[in-house]
Design an enzyme around this catalytic site. Structure first.
Site, PDB file in Angstrom:
ATOM      1  N   ASP A  50       0.846  -1.196   0.000  1.00  0.00           N
ATOM      2  CA  ASP A  50       0.000   0.000   0.000  1.00  0.00           C
ATOM      3  C   ASP A  50       0.882   1.248   0.000  1.00  0.00           C
ATOM      4  O   ASP A  50       2.042   1.203   0.412  1.00  0.00           O
ATOM      5  CB  ASP A  50      -0.886   0.029   1.255  1.00  0.00           C
ATOM      6  CG  ASP A  50      -1.868  -1.135   1.286  1.00  0.00           C
ATOM      7  OD1 ASP A  50      -2.163  -1.681   0.210  1.00  0.00           O
ATOM      8  OD2 ASP A  50      -2.323  -1.482   2.394  1.00  0.00           O
TER       9      ASP A  50
HETATM   10  N1  URA Z   1      -1.181  -5.922   3.902  1.00  0.00           N
HETATM   11  C1  URA Z   1      -1.693  -4.669   3.908  1.00  0.00           C
HETATM   12  O1  URA Z   1      -2.736  -4.405   4.470  1.00  0.00           O
HETATM   13  N2  URA Z   1      -1.004  -3.709   3.246  1.00  0.00           N
HETATM   14  C2  URA Z   1       0.171  -3.936   2.616  1.00  0.00           C
HETATM   15  O2  URA Z   1       0.762  -3.013   2.054  1.00  0.00           O
HETATM   16  C3  URA Z   1       0.679  -5.237   2.640  1.00  0.00           C
HETATM   17  C4  URA Z   1      -0.018  -6.218   3.295  1.00  0.00           C
END
Ligand code: URA
Length: 241
Positions: free
Chosen positions: A105
């Site tokens: 993310d």
């Molecule tokens: N899980 C999440 O919620 N975000 C990420 O970036 C990676 C794994």
């Protein structure tokens, strides 16, 4: 495998275009096995020693780069409104076809593999391959002991059930833990903790397979992964913390 010398050089040194290779050839700056070559359609073998200004260009079919992603960057190969991780790859490591293998993310930090090897990326990401991804997680509310068994037996996220995940509480910080997951559902870790009435406030990927993010890499920095370490990206054993 035979390849034209202009294609070979521009594929290995991305800052040199094929038309620039023609100029270098004309300037007699390129040699093959010690002899100067000038024709752009000279065909070479992988095993030939190609040099520019006397410096050998080692052939690499693919490139593998460990990036310590900072928050604020998007895992995409293309420009959007937000800065993208490909911008963080230094010129000397850039190649056509380089992409982030897997997504973190925008606000997640840590290990992103940048590569031009689609087959390795596929094998690393395919849920059927169960490659572990290890994360450091900081929570809004303290860690609870019940989490371990719920994650171990596969927490449900709506209709979907997650694969078993391994969680280890931090020995010093009761809001922190390390979590190993074996798939990559959308916002998976955030959703796993939301389902337990908690919230992720900080997330960083520490390892892919058994390959650990290099501790010397500051956020935004990259390191080329050497051949012997590439297979660790597919290892089923997560490192111990
Ligand atoms: N899980 C999440 O919620 N975000 C990420 O970036 C990676 C794994």
């Amino acid at each position: 495998m035979k390849m034209r010398i202009d294609k070979f050089i521009s594929s290995q040194i991305p800052s040199v275009s094929r038309s620039q290779v023609k100029k270098l050839l004309g300037q007699k700056r390129i040699s093959v096995n010690g002899s100067i070559v000038t024709a752009a359609d000279t065909r070479i073998e992988e095993s030939d020693e190609v040099a520019l200004d006397g410096e050998r260009i080692i052939y690499k079919k693919h490139i593998y780069i460990m990036l310590n992603k900072p928050a604020g960057y998007v895992c995409s190969a293309h420009e959007g409104n937000s800065p993208v991780v490909t911008e963080l790859v230094p010129e000397g490591l850039r190649r056509g076809g380089l992409f982030p293998a897997g997504r973190l993310d925008k606000d997640t930090e840590g290990f992103v593999l940048m590569t031009d090897d689609g087959e390795l990326a596929h094998n690393m990401l395919a849920p059927s391959r169960h490659v572990p991804k290890t994360y450091f997680v900081r929570l809004e509310k303290p860690y609870e002991e019940r989490y371990a068994e719920i994650f171990r037996s596969g927490i449900a996220l709506g209709e979907e059930k997650c694969r078993p995940a391994q969680i280890t509480p931090d020995s010093k910080d009761r809001y922190a833990c390390t979590l190993v997951i074996h798939e990559g559902k959308f916002h998976q870790i955030k959703r796993m903790f939301e389902a337990l009435d908690n919230r992720v406030v900080y997330l960083k990927r520490l390892a892919i397979g058994s390959l650990v993010l290099d501790a010397s890499l500051a956020p935004g920095e990259c390191l080329e992964i050497m051949h012997k370490d590439v297979e660790k990206l597919l290892c089923h054993q997560a490192p111990k913390w």
